[in-house]
Motif scaffolding. Structure first.
Motif, mmCIF file in Angstrom:
data_model
loop_
_atom_site.group_PDB
_atom_site.id
_atom_site.type_symbol
_atom_site.label_atom_id
_atom_site.label_comp_id
_atom_site.label_asym_id
_atom_site.label_seq_id
_atom_site.Cartn_x
_atom_site.Cartn_y
_atom_site.Cartn_z
ATOM 1 N N LEU A 213 4.612 7.418 1.311
ATOM 2 C CA LEU A 213 4.743 6.394 2.344
ATOM 3 C C LEU A 213 5.816 6.753 3.368
ATOM 4 C CD1 LEU A 213 4.332 3.231 0.110
ATOM 5 C CD2 LEU A 213 2.722 4.075 1.815
ATOM 6 N N VAL A 219 -3.343 8.481 4.296
ATOM 7 C CA VAL A 219 -3.639 8.827 2.914
ATOM 8 C C VAL A 219 -5.151 8.872 2.733
ATOM 9 C CG1 VAL A 219 -1.521 7.836 1.993
ATOM 10 C CG2 VAL A 219 -3.580 6.434 2.064
ATOM 11 N N THR A 233 -0.731 5.025 6.827
ATOM 12 C CA THR A 233 0.356 4.552 5.960
ATOM 13 C C THR A 233 1.090 3.354 6.540
ATOM 14 O OG1 THR A 233 1.780 6.264 6.929
ATOM 15 C CG2 THR A 233 0.776 6.742 4.796
ATOM 16 N N VAL A 241 -1.130 1.009 -2.266
ATOM 17 C CA VAL A 241 -1.571 2.374 -2.559
ATOM 18 C C VAL A 241 -1.978 2.489 -4.026
ATOM 19 C CG1 VAL A 241 -0.906 4.808 -2.609
ATOM 20 C CG2 VAL A 241 -0.117 3.356 -0.750
#
Length: 527
Positions: A213, A219, A233, A241
């Motif tokens: 992060l 991601v 992010t 996540v």
């Protein structure tokens, strides 16, 4: 051609089938210049297979496409594409006995020198310039085995980038921070940012979600070989996540924790040694006490010292009222102390042995028959029971431990000590380098041991881990306990604030002391 619109790396329709297993299924991924893309997922999600295909270790299924932008700005595939990809793997691939200059030289053949080592002034300057790109400066003539983990990682990055004819190549980092802590991690992350800022594309694979992060722009989450999510992010937090990776919300393990009420089983009074000075603590049955602190605070030295694997120069350690002899690991084990070190490969297990051999190694006596013969039937039955308890995947007790993922290796290391039902369990970074699924399983094993009366001392650089598991946390600075945070006040913000405030105060004291010494020297010289 507008090369800015062309990605540096484009993966489309990527699949890989092994006998009886589809490891990757129609994976798509793009990375652009200056971008850091994190690839996340459970162990077994397909991350390692993806990296091996990019590196040319495995061939993809027919119809898969891997393309990399070449010097003319076109997307190329095959061997030409692989030449534009550069890799840093978890073990870094450095030769410890060689220095930085020599490790850099392994990628090229020095002209006119044959097999002679590289030691010229030009080569040394070149090495210094490379590591300076990442804000680092250290002696490039020292064997890399004597460098810090962060410095070693920077050598690996420098070697991967050495010889780039243009900045917009692609760098793939596979778990580069596994052996790093605290300030070392930040040093490496800053080096990766500099790589991206120069125009490179970065693929970053890590189990440490807080680092992801901090670092990544996007991601890409794999589950069962498929891309299940792709997010920026700036729209995610840690729990979001985890939910993407696990496919479900994270359970609050702390909600069911009961306050421990057992008797003291470990009493430490005034111990001293390397990085530890006059430290005292008490640990009760069924209690989890965390040990926090910045790198160099003494956190890393406490577990080995209590277990007898590191020198103890003074103080007393008692287990269930019996004093423990300093520096005697066998006496510690017999007293009921178990220790899971931070580096499972070097100190936690024998990687070339099978799961069965590792699990039963700490206590063979109960498995012996008359005349010392091993009861192999009992050994196999006990091993099967423990592999089921920890959820080992694959559940093959005869497989060598080195062939398992990091999370499964750590489950075995923990299980081999839980099997002997220790009074005291010393844990040093117990979830380092494991995915969120394995982390949750390890937490459940720790809590189950506590419910049966085991006392746990948890040394960790992961503040979220300390908050999740611990009844109280002791914060160390310069080898001493300088703060104790009870469960009712235990938050990540509190731990981070304590560590930073204590560090700032210590730096100020050191600065005043150094200023006083300089003033005294000046006064003496004037007199």
């Amino acid at each position: 051609m507008d090369t800015a619109s062309v990605p540096l790396l484009r993966v489309s329709g990527l699949s890989k089938t092994f006998p009886g297993l589809k490891a990757l299924d129609d994976v798509a991924l793009e990375v652009r210049s200056g971008e850091i893309v994190a690839v996340l997922g459970h162990n077994g999600s397909g991350k390692s297979t993806l990296v091996k295909i990019l590196a040319g270790v495995h061939s993809a299924d027919p119809g898969s496409v891997v393309e990399v932008r070449d010097a003319e700005g076109r997307l190329a595939s095959g061997l030409q594409a692989q030449e534009e990809l550069h890799f840093i793997h978890q073990d870094l691939g450095l030769a410890d006995i060689l220095n930085t200059v020599e490790n850099l030289g392994l990628r090229r053949t020095p002209r006119g020198r044959g097999l002679a080592p590289v030691h010229g002034a030009a080569e040394r300057r070149h090495a210094q310039e490379l590591i300076a790109r990442f804000g680092a400066g250290f002696d490039v003539t020292v064997p890399v085995g004597r460098l810090s983990p962060a410095q070693r990682a920077i050598v690996a990055i420098a070697r991967a980038m050495d010889g780039w004819t243009r900045p917009d190549n692609v760098l793939v980092l596979d778990e580069p921070t596994t052996a790093l802590h605290g300030d070392e991690v930040q040093l490496l992350l800053e080096a990766v940012r500099r790589v991206a800022a120069s125009g490179a594309g970065v693929v970053f694979i890590s189990h440490r979600l807080d680092e992801v992060l901090q670092l990544a722009d996007r991601v890409v989450v794999l589950r069962d070989g498929r891309v299940v999510a792709e997010e920026s992010t700036d729209r995610l937090d840690h729990d979001a996540v985890v939910a993407l990776i696990a496919g479900e919300a994270v359970a609050d393990l702390s909600a069911t924790r009961q306050a421990p009420s057992g008797q003291p089983v470990l009493e430490v009074a005034g111990i001293s040694g390397e990085e530890i000075e006059n430290l005292s603590l008490t640990l009760r049955a069924g209690e989890i006490v965390g040990i926090g602190g910045i790198l160099g605070s003494g956190r890393e030295s406490l577990g080995p010292m209590l277990f007898g694997a590191a020198h103890r120069s003074g103080g007393r350690v008692e287990v269930a009222g019996e004093e423990l002899v300093a520096g005697d690991t066998m006496a510690a084990i017999e007293a009921g102390i178990a220790y899971v070190p931070a580096d499972r490969r070097r100190g936690g297990a024998v990687m070339g042995m099978s799961v069965r051999e590792n699990l039963t190694l700490p206590a063979m006596r109960p498995l012996r028959r008359a005349f010392g013969r091993l009861d192999t039937r009992s050994e196999r039955a006990e091993t099967r029971a423990w592999t089921a308890t920890v959820g080992l995947r694959p559940a093959d007790p005869e497989r060598r431990l080195q062939l398992f993922s990091g999370g499964n290796q750590q489950k075995v290391v923990l299980a081999k000590w839980l099997r002997v039902r220790p009074r005291v369990l010393l844990l040093d970074e117990p979830t380092q380098g494991v995915d969120v699924g394995a982390k949750a399983a390890i937490y459940e094993l720790i809590l189950a041991a506590c419910s049966q009366g085991t006392a746990v001392l948890l040394c960790s650089s992961d503040t979220k881990e300390l908050v999740t598991l611990c009844d109280r946390v002791l914060v160390l600075m310069d080898g001493r306990v300088v703060s104790e945070v009870p469960r009712a006040e235990l938050t990540e913000a509190r731990l981070v604030r304590d560590e930073l405030d204590l560090r700032a105060a210590a730096d100020a004291v050191r600065g005043d002391a150094e200023g006083g010494e300089r003033g005294a020297r000046q006064h003496s010289s004037q007199g």
